[in-house]
Design a protein around this motif. Structure first.
Motif, PDB file in Angstrom:
ATOM      1  N   ASP A  95       0.811  -1.222   0.000  1.00 47.98           N
ATOM      2  CA  ASP A  95       0.000   0.000   0.000  1.00 47.98           C
ATOM      3  C   ASP A  95       0.847   1.275   0.000  1.00 47.98           C
ATOM      4  OD1 ASP A  95      -2.438  -1.395   0.052  1.00 47.98           O
ATOM      5  OD2 ASP A  95      -2.308  -1.662   2.230  1.00 47.98           O
ATOM      6  N   ALA A  96       2.152   1.144  -0.213  1.00 46.01           N
ATOM      7  CA  ALA A  96       3.027   2.318  -0.236  1.00 46.01           C
ATOM      8  C   ALA A  96       2.871   3.068  -1.559  1.00 46.01           C
ATOM      9  CB  ALA A  96       4.480   1.877  -0.046  1.00 46.01           C
ATOM     10  N   PRO A  97       3.238   4.363  -1.596  1.00 50.02           N
ATOM     11  CA  PRO A  97       3.179   5.106  -2.869  1.00 50.02           C
ATOM     12  C   PRO A  97       4.237   4.605  -3.843  1.00 50.02           C
ATOM     13  CG  PRO A  97       4.228   6.424  -1.159  1.00 50.02           C
ATOM     14  CD  PRO A  97       3.684   5.202  -0.473  1.00 50.02           C
ATOM     15  N   THR A  98       4.005   4.797  -5.120  1.00 48.92           N
ATOM     16  CA  THR A  98       4.986   4.410  -6.135  1.00 48.92           C
ATOM     17  C   THR A  98       6.073   5.482  -6.226  1.00 48.92           C
ATOM     18  OG1 THR A  98       3.816   5.517  -7.927  1.00 48.92           O
ATOM     19  CG2 THR A  98       3.190   3.232  -7.451  1.00 48.92           C
ATOM     20  N   ILE A  99       7.146   5.156  -6.917  1.00 49.37           N
ATOM     21  CA  ILE A  99       8.245   6.100  -7.053  1.00 49.37           C
ATOM     22  C   ILE A  99       7.810   7.344  -7.827  1.00 49.37           C
ATOM     23  CG2 ILE A  99       9.156   5.071  -9.181  1.00 49.37           C
ATOM     24  CD1 ILE A  99      11.163   6.594  -6.220  1.00 49.37           C
ATOM     25  N   ALA A 100       6.835   7.211  -8.724  1.00 50.59           N
ATOM     26  CA  ALA A 100       6.349   8.375  -9.477  1.00 50.59           C
ATOM     27  C   ALA A 100       5.745   9.410  -8.553  1.00 50.59           C
ATOM     28  CB  ALA A 100       5.324   7.932 -10.524  1.00 50.59           C
ATOM     29  N   ALA A 101       5.145   8.968  -7.434  1.00 51.75           N
ATOM     30  CA  ALA A 101       4.576   9.900  -6.462  1.00 51.75           C
ATOM     31  C   ALA A 101       5.620  10.394  -5.477  1.00 51.75           C
ATOM     32  CB  ALA A 101       3.429   9.230  -5.709  1.00 51.75           C
ATOM     33  N   VAL A 102       6.585   9.539  -5.142  1.00 48.55           N
ATOM     34  CA  VAL A 102       7.561   9.870  -4.100  1.00 48.55           C
ATOM     35  C   VAL A 102       8.682  10.755  -4.617  1.00 48.55           C
ATOM     36  CG1 VAL A 102       9.337   8.878  -2.595  1.00 48.55           C
ATOM     37  CG2 VAL A 102       7.085   7.801  -2.744  1.00 48.55           C
ATOM     38  N   LEU A 103       9.165  10.485  -5.838  1.00 48.53           N
ATOM     39  CA  LEU A 103      10.366  11.161  -6.326  1.00 48.53           C
ATOM     40  C   LEU A 103      10.228  12.683  -6.381  1.00 48.53           C
ATOM     41  CD1 LEU A 103      13.249  10.754  -7.278  1.00 48.53           C
ATOM     42  CD2 LEU A 103      12.384  10.491  -9.616  1.00 48.53           C
ATOM     43  N   PRO A 104       9.115  13.242  -6.888  1.00 46.99           N
ATOM     44  CA  PRO A 104       9.007  14.717  -6.882  1.00 46.99           C
ATOM     45  C   PRO A 104       9.093  15.299  -5.474  1.00 46.99           C
ATOM     46  CG  PRO A 104       7.355  13.758  -8.335  1.00 46.99           C
ATOM     47  CD  PRO A 104       7.960  12.619  -7.582  1.00 46.99           C
ATOM     48  N   MET A 105       8.525  14.611  -4.479  1.00 47.19           N
ATOM     49  CA  MET A 105       8.596  15.103  -3.104  1.00 47.19           C
ATOM     50  C   MET A 105      10.025  15.046  -2.581  1.00 47.19           C
ATOM     51  SD  MET A 105       5.107  13.691  -1.315  1.00 47.19           S
ATOM     52  CE  MET A 105       5.256  11.993  -1.861  1.00 47.19           C
TER      53      MET A 105
END
Length: 411
Positions: A95-105
């Motif tokens: 249920d963790a976010p994908t890298i596409a969501a995490v990388l910009p942050m």
């Protein structure tokens, strides 16, 4: 995710612009990744490993400004040997976010800082690969590897191994590495601070000094730092010259002194650049008002000198120019090679040249229809009104853009 707010601080551009800014005032983001394996780039069958966890600590002057920690869904199962090493299971990241969501942050968290990692090639390689897969431009931050720094600072007797667990124990880190991202990033912070304290006793006080202190930088490279000393902190074009004043390399910069200084401190790892610096005896420069002017001047200098260490100078036929056609009622034309000096350019692409020609035609009244008009003719059916900018008719006088083009001719 970031656990504490980040206060106002110097960006890396501010820090690197002045040799007087100390390491204590430099902002570092120490990052560690956990992954499904060791392949950051695609193998022959197209498969590659993915990030499962990111941990990072933002520090300046020995103070922790913020932390970033999250699991990442690699969108595949995690191999048993990796589960055994890290303790991260496929169920934990489901249920963790994908890298596409995490990388910009993460990139926002790291903005304006020097990225630090233990064995930085591994971590930065995965981050760059993830950015490429997500279609996110990689910001190219400065990178510092604590493995390389430790090998330079510590003797073999002090540290037979530069593994993170060994160094953390050696410096008395408050955090024991556990193969979890945030724990390992915190331990790396303690290692970084201990190493910086050691180099400070050897006269290394700024990030530029630190880059020059790292291995793989020859004494000849370091000795030529004086070539950048008198350059301004201004946009422009720089030219490296050889023993016979020949132009070896041409480049552009938003800050001439900072960019040229990077050639002498190891920030540019390209082998041919090290070879070029070894030959260089002087650096000339041309100050420019902005990056656009610098880009145009760079292309003209490449065309004039064909420097041996510029890849782009090998392909002059790829450039484009905007010229006036040789007829009574001239039009703007995009060509590979201008036949006279009333030309604007060069442009990197044909599309850029066409856009510029359209803009000039719009504001000068140069006709845009493609049929040829004789000297005694007038604009009529051959040039429909929708194709010609509204200007007063003059029998055969050249349009004002001719003078404009003359003022733009290459020097």
């Amino acid at each position: 995710m970031p656990a504490t707010p980040i206060d106002a601080q110097l960006s890396f551009a501010d820090v690197d612009a002045s040799a007087d800014v100390s390491l204590r005032e430099t902002t570092f983001v120490v990052v560690d990744l956990e992954t499904t394996g060791g392949r950051a780039t695609a193998s022959a069958d197209g498969s590659r490993d993915a990030i499962t966890e990111i941990g990072a600590v933002r520090v300046r002057g020995g103070e922790v400004l913020g932390e970033f920690a999250t699991l990442v869904d690699p969108q595949r199962s995690i191999p048993p040997q990796i589960v055994q090493l890290t303790g991260i299971t496929t169920a934990m990241v489901h249920d963790a976010p994908t890298i596409a969501a995490v990388l910009p942050m993460f990139l926002e968290f790291a903005r304006g800082a020097v990225l630090v990692a233990h064995n930085a090639g591994f971590d930065i390689g995965f981050l760059k690969s993830a950015a490429e897969q997500c279609g996110i431009p990689w910001p190219r931050p400065p990178v510092l590897c604590t493995v390389r720094l430790a090998r330079r600072v510590l003797t073999r007797e002090e540290a037979p191994s530069v593994r993170l667990s060994t160094l953390a124990a050696l410096v008395g880190s408050a955090t024991t590495p556990t193969h979890r991202a945030l724990d390992d990033a915190r331990a790396t912070v303690d290692v970084l601070h201990a190493l910086i304290e050691r180099v400070g006793n050897q006269g290394v006080h700024t990030y530029t000094d630190l880059r020059g202190y790292l291995p793989n930088i020859s004494n000849a490279q370091r000795s030529k730092r004086a070539l950048a000393r008198n350059l301004p902190h201004r946009p422009g074009v720089y030219l490296f010259r050889g023993p016979a004043r020949e132009v070896l390399y041409v480049g552009t910069a938003t800050d001439l002194r900072r960019r040229v200084g990077q050639y002498f401190n190891g920030a540019d790892p390209r082998g041919r650049m090290k070879e070029m610096v070894a030959l260089a005896t002087a650096v000339d420069h041309v100050e420019c008002a902005h990056a656009l002017e610098a880009g145009v001047r760079e292309l003209r200098l490449l065309a004039a000198h064909a420097p041996p260490y510029n890849r782009r100078s090998r392909f002059p036929h790829r450039w484009w120019w905007v010229t006036l056609t040789d007829e009574a009622f001239p039009r703007l034309s995009v060509v590979r090679e201008p036949r006279h000096d009333r030309a604007i350019g060069p442009f990197r692409s044909r599309a850029d040249a066409i856009d510029t020609a359209a803009l000039i035609a719009r504001f000068t009244g140069v006709r845009t229809c493609t049929s040829r008009i004789g000297r005694a003719a007038e604009h009529g059916p051959s040039c429909p009104e929708r194709e010609v900018s509204p200007v007063p008719r003059r029998a055969a006088s050249p349009p004002s853009s001719t003078r404009l083009l003359r003022s733009w001719r290459p020097r």
